[in-house]
Design a protein around this motif. Structure first.
Motif, PDB file in Angstrom:
ATOM      1  N   ARG A 202      43.423  31.607  35.684  1.00 15.21           N
ATOM      2  CA  ARG A 202      43.003  32.386  34.515  1.00 15.21           C
ATOM      3  C   ARG A 202      44.177  32.494  33.543  1.00 15.21           C
ATOM      4  N   GLN A 204      47.149  33.668  34.324  1.00 13.34           N
ATOM      5  CA  GLN A 204      48.408  33.820  35.045  1.00 13.34           C
ATOM      6  C   GLN A 204      48.885  32.495  35.629  1.00 13.34           C
ATOM      7  N   GLY A 232      46.817  37.751  40.360  1.00  9.40           N
ATOM      8  CA  GLY A 232      46.600  39.175  40.596  1.00  9.40           C
ATOM      9  C   GLY A 232      47.328  39.600  41.848  1.00  9.40           C
ATOM     10  N   ASN A 233      46.583  39.901  42.879  1.00  8.56           N
ATOM     11  CA  ASN A 233      47.185  40.173  44.178  1.00  8.56           C
ATOM     12  C   ASN A 233      47.479  38.818  44.824  1.00  8.56           C
ATOM     13  N   VAL A 234      48.645  38.290  44.525  1.00 16.90           N
ATOM     14  CA  VAL A 234      48.945  36.889  44.837  1.00 16.90           C
ATOM     15  C   VAL A 234      48.825  36.622  46.342  1.00 16.90           C
ATOM     16  N   GLY A 330      49.549  51.587  48.880  1.00 18.08           N
ATOM     17  CA  GLY A 330      48.454  52.555  48.937  1.00 18.08           C
ATOM     18  C   GLY A 330      48.053  52.966  47.541  1.00 18.08           C
ATOM     19  N   ASN A 331      46.754  53.094  47.314  1.00 18.99           N
ATOM     20  CA  ASN A 331      46.262  53.483  46.006  1.00 18.99           C
ATOM     21  C   ASN A 331      46.426  54.984  45.801  1.00 18.99           C
TER      22      ASN A 331
ATOM     23  N   GLY B 287      41.651  39.154  36.757  1.00 18.59           N
ATOM     24  CA  GLY B 287      42.891  38.706  37.388  1.00 18.59           C
ATOM     25  C   GLY B 287      44.067  39.657  37.237  1.00 18.59           C
ATOM     26  N   TRP B 288      43.768  40.948  37.010  1.00 17.99           N
ATOM     27  CA  TRP B 288      44.844  41.899  36.725  1.00 17.99           C
ATOM     28  C   TRP B 288      45.137  42.828  37.904  1.00 17.99           C
ATOM     29  N   ASP B 289      44.631  42.513  39.062  1.00 16.07           N
ATOM     30  CA  ASP B 289      44.803  43.426  40.196  1.00 16.07           C
ATOM     31  C   ASP B 289      46.090  43.086  40.939  1.00 16.07           C
ATOM     32  N   THR B 290      47.201  43.445  40.345  1.00 20.15           N
ATOM     33  CA  THR B 290      48.495  42.906  40.765  1.00 20.15           C
ATOM     34  C   THR B 290      49.133  43.737  41.889  1.00 20.15           C
ATOM     35  N   HIS B 291      48.444  43.815  43.023  1.00 24.56           N
ATOM     36  CA  HIS B 291      49.039  44.435  44.219  1.00 24.56           C
ATOM     37  C   HIS B 291      50.257  43.648  44.675  1.00 24.56           C
ATOM     38  N   GLY B 292      50.264  42.367  44.400  1.00 25.82           N
ATOM     39  CA  GLY B 292      51.384  41.513  44.776  1.00 25.82           C
ATOM     40  C   GLY B 292      51.999  40.870  43.549  1.00 25.82           C
ATOM     41  N   ASP B 293      53.332  40.805  43.524  1.00 24.00           N
ATOM     42  CA  ASP B 293      54.047  40.091  42.464  1.00 24.00           C
ATOM     43  C   ASP B 293      53.672  40.633  41.082  1.00 24.00           C
ATOM     44  N   PHE B 295      55.285  42.057  38.706  1.00 26.43           N
ATOM     45  CA  PHE B 295      56.139  41.902  37.532  1.00 26.43           C
ATOM     46  C   PHE B 295      56.096  40.478  36.987  1.00 26.43           C
ATOM     47  N   GLY B 297      53.630  38.616  37.591  1.00 28.31           N
ATOM     48  CA  GLY B 297      52.229  38.536  37.149  1.00 28.31           C
ATOM     49  C   GLY B 297      52.073  39.051  35.737  1.00 28.31           C
ATOM     50  N   VAL B 343      56.129  43.534  46.155  1.00 30.52           N
ATOM     51  CA  VAL B 343      56.623  43.691  44.787  1.00 30.52           C
ATOM     52  C   VAL B 343      55.437  43.866  43.832  1.00 30.52           C
ATOM     53  N   ASP B 346      49.945  49.272  43.125  1.00 30.76           N
ATOM     54  CA  ASP B 346      48.565  49.477  43.580  1.00 30.76           C
ATOM     55  C   ASP B 346      47.766  50.256  42.510  1.00 30.76           C
ATOM     56  N   HIS B 347      46.613  50.751  42.897  1.00 26.64           N
ATOM     57  CA  HIS B 347      45.731  51.410  41.914  1.00 26.64           C
ATOM     58  C   HIS B 347      46.189  52.840  41.646  1.00 26.64           C
TER      59      HIS B 347
END
Lengths: 356, 426
Positions: A202, A204, A232-234, A330-331, B287-293, B295, B297, B343, B346-347
């Protein structure tokens, strides 16, 4: 791979990790091994000295080195045993005399780069400091902070290593570009195809070059990252690409984990003949591996929560692993027992190999 | 038309439809190109919305509410905007230059930290639970404002992925107020008149269809046939305006300004749809759920977002449309202050930001604030219900006097315990 070899490279952790007070993004030992410096996410270079005559490595905290801001994303000790150079994500570069009590820098260059400096290195002859970062430039400095030269490469330069002879260096970017540059003429010698470590997803660009090492003989270039599945969550499998430096040919692609293990984050060469490798993925997922290219499986594998880097002590007797505490995610609003919003920390795990 | 929706799912007053078409017809008769004519003659009275949905959760730290040199501030620098005293993250230099057009709300505090519940909860305005499914904001606007005589659907959605009719958005309002989705920015399939069918034959077919509709209407409950006709007529209007989707006809400089990427193309299409008079245009970026990476991202995501968002606000301003178009850009929540082991962030619904511009909104300011570390809102916190009141007010809809009618059950259009944020309203 013999049982003896496996046993030799099965590490043992010291009793208790050292819990650094701030989250750490970079670290280095002094050449004498007396000091450990660690750059934090809060603009400090933490400083510890090794307590002498202890059965296990023990570190005593010293006043931190100040003068930088934001993330201290890279730090390195110069071979003189007195000075250390670190850089931050705002583009500043500073040098301290870390053995004395002073905390202010000896020199500081504001806006040495336009934004995030990701790597600081010392050349093999100790005469040059090289920096690179998000502005796409490699800049060379003298030990007294004078700019010597620069190479404009472009892109977000995420990793860099000198060739052992110091005549060239390898540089990789978050866009997966990987090349070798001859320093005397600032000319590109060759490109390497590291495309398996990148996925445009997308909006990224996911992945890129996240770790780099050159074999002691200069013949092999190793780069680490992930084979990205999504942004996103890579997610992706931690992967090493090993290139023949002379031909730029990919000699071997090795997957060192499952999809949730995500990134190879660091390499270090152990003089007894294996690579020390760290991986970090989904929160809590991380491993320390002892790995030889010729083997299908690592010699050993130690699970550690989010293992970001390995630093070998100059004595060769032990090494330190930078990690993130367990339960780091954690959210929503996570508070401690006092109702304060809770941050994370960087346990420094000390490990040794069995004595032969 | 089945790919759009089922005819029996739709109801619309034929009188309203004919009224709308006659207005559109008058414009067409003026000899001006439809888009230009709408822009010149009708746009001043129009009420339109551009709703830019950043799905997954944009980090407020890496966008509208930087906290440099703080524990959770992250690696990026703040930059000065065109409005003295307001800074944003360095990853959005273009938006920084148009801050005089923007209103940033930094005091958002909402109730849900999951995507699955949070996305619809936010977009439905999180009203009190009355056992009914409330409409998304786009469907509410489609109901309360309508298509304003364009003949085009009142609520369209430009998004990655599949096309179709998203009737679920409409909740109790009924499917006709759902979103017509243009997946990957493309028109619905089979929209063009086949070359083998002449224009005259097409007209004959349509007159036969109208007669069939008439017979159908006589045997059905009131509304069914009108809904049926609405679908056909909206589709026909889309057929007439297929050039909307052809970005090859757009000035190449515009394509470059918006960016040669998915979001840039979709935002450029959104501008054309607003120019054509569509009431509510939603653009979604995934594609914005950047739990990982998080920065790296955001370092990749934000510049593309920034490029397209700033371009469309500039264009709306330049075309004199910003006084008519309410622009909203937001996610379902922000991202946590603390940085996890991957890195990532989360929400975090407890303290986050959104931005607005355009119709009815003050410009060049921030409203609400977070504490020094960004871990909580300081002062009054705003829930999404406050925003719904604010947005309706900006569109000239009085939430105190306007109600939905759910088959005889009067329902407030926004959470009745909340209110518009006066500091936002012009």
């Amino acid at each position: 791979m013999t049982p003896e070899l496996k046993a030799k490279f099965t590490p043992k952790a010291a009793k208790k990790p050292l819990d650094l007070s701030q989250q750490v993004v970079s670290a280095c030992f002094s050449p004498t091994g007396v000091f450990l410096l660690a750059g934090s996410m809060e603009g400090q270079v933490g400083r510890w000295s090794l307590v002498p005559d202890k059965p296990e490595p023990e570190l005593a905290e010293k006043p931190p080195l100040t003068g930088l801001t934001a993330w201290v994303s890279a730090c390195v000790c110069l071979p003189d045993g007195k000075l250390a150079v670190a850089a931050d994500s705002f583009g500043n570069l500073a040098c301290w005399s870390y053995c004395d009590d002073a905390t202010e820098p000896v020199w500081k260059i504001e806006n040495a780069h336009d934004g995030w400096i990701r790597v600081v290195l010392v050349s093999p002859d100790g005469q040059k400091i090289a920096t690179c970062g998000r502005d796409g430039r490699i800049v060379f400095w003298s030990a007294d902070g004078k700019k010597q030269s620069e190479i404009k490469i472009g892109g977000d330069l995420s990793e860099m290593r000198f060739a052992p002879d110091g005549k060239s260096l390898f540089v990789g970017s978050l866009a997966g570009k990987l090349s070798q540059w001859e320093l005397a003429g600032a000319t590109k010698l060759r490109d390497f195809d590291a495309s398996p470590l990148l996925k445009p997803d997308r909006l990224q660009d996911v992945g890129g070059i996240r770790a780099m090492a050159v074999s002691p003989d200069g013949a092999l270039l190793l780069v680490g990252g992930t084979q990205p599945v999504n942004g996103g969550n890579v997610q992706g499998k931690p992967t090493v690409l090993a290139f023949d430096v002379a031909t730029a040919e990919l000699k071997k692609k090795t997957e060192l984990g499952a999809v949730g293990d995500v990134y190879v984050t660091d390499f270090a060469w152990h003089p007894d003949g294996c690579w020390l490798v760290t991986t970090s993925g989904n929160p809590g997922q991380g491993r320390f591996l002892c790995w030889r290219m010729e083997d299908e499986q690592p010699l050993s594998e130690t699970k550690l929560s989010n293992c970001h880097a390995v630093r070998q002590h100059p004595s060769g007797k032990w090494f330190a692993l930078l990690t993130t505490n367990a339960n780091s995610n954690g959210n929503g609003k996570v508070v401690d027992k006092n109702g304060e919003y809770r941050g994370n920390s960087s346990p420094l795990v000390v490990m040794t190999f069995p004595v032969a | 038309m089945q790919h759009l929706c089922k005819p029996w799912e739709h109801r619309l007053s034929r009188r309203a439809w004919l009224g709308g078409m006659s207005a559109a017809g008058a414009v067409a008769a003026s000899g001006l190109p439809f888009e230009v004519a709408i822009g010149d003659e009708l746009a001043k009275q129009k009420k339109q919305v551009l709703f830019v949905w950043i799905d997954g959760g944009m980090s407020q730290y890496e966008s509208w509410d930087p906290k440099p040199n703080s524990q959770f501030g992250g690696p990026f620098r703040p930059i000065q905007t065109s409005v003295p005293g307001i800074q944003v993250c360095e990853l959005m230099p273009r938006s920084a230059k148009i801050m005089q057009h923007l209103c940033v709300v930094r005091g958002m505090c909402t109730q849900d930290n999951s995507h699955s519940a949070g996305v619809p909860r936010i977009q439905r305005g999180d009203p009190k639970n009355r056992g009914v499914t409330y409409p998304f904001f786009g469907s509410s606007v489609a109901k309360l404002i309508g298509n304003q005589g364009t003949g085009l659907p009142a609520y369209v959605s430009v998004k990655p992925g599949s096309s179709g009719f998203i009737y679920q958005d409409a909740g109790f309002l009924g499917p006709q107020f759902g979103a017509v989705a243009f997946g990957d920015g493309k028109p619905p399939e089979n929209m063009a008149r086949p070359e083998s069918v002449s224009e005259a034959d097409e007209e004959l077919r349509q007159s036969l269809r109208v007669k069939a509709d008439e017979r159908y209407r006589l045997r059905r409950r009131p509304g069914s046939a009108e809904a049926n006709g609405y679908v056909f007529e909206s589709a026909r209007e889309l057929m007439r305006q297929q050039s909307l989707f052809d970005l090859s006809k757009v000035d190449p400089r515009d394509r470059e300004r918006y960016g040669d990427h998915e979001f840039g193309r979709h935002m450029l299409l959104a501008r054309r749809m607003l120019e054509s008079g569509i009431t509510f245009v939603k653009v979604t970026s995934y594609g914005w759920d950047t739990h990982g990476d998080n920065f790296n991202g955001h370092a990749s995501l934000m510049p593309r977002y920034d490029q397209a968002f700033a371009s469309i606000v500039e264009d709306l301003q330049e075309r004199g449309m910003l006084d008519n178009v309410l622009v909203i850009t937001m996610s379902e929540f922000g991202r946590t202050p603390r940085i996890n082991g991957h890195v990532g962030r989360d929400h975090f619904p407890e303290a986050w930001s959104l931005a607005m511009s355009g119709r009815g909104v003050k410009r060049g300011l921030t409203v609400g604030k977070t504490n020094a570390k960004g871990t909580a809102v300081e002062g009054e916190a705003y829930d999404i219900g406050h925003m719904f009141h604010t947005w309706f007010a900006a569109l000239g809809i009085d939430t105190g006097k306007t109600q939905f009618d759910n088959h005889g059950q009067p329902l407030p259009i926004a959470h009745e315990d909340m209110h518009a944020v006066k500091e936002v309203l012009a």
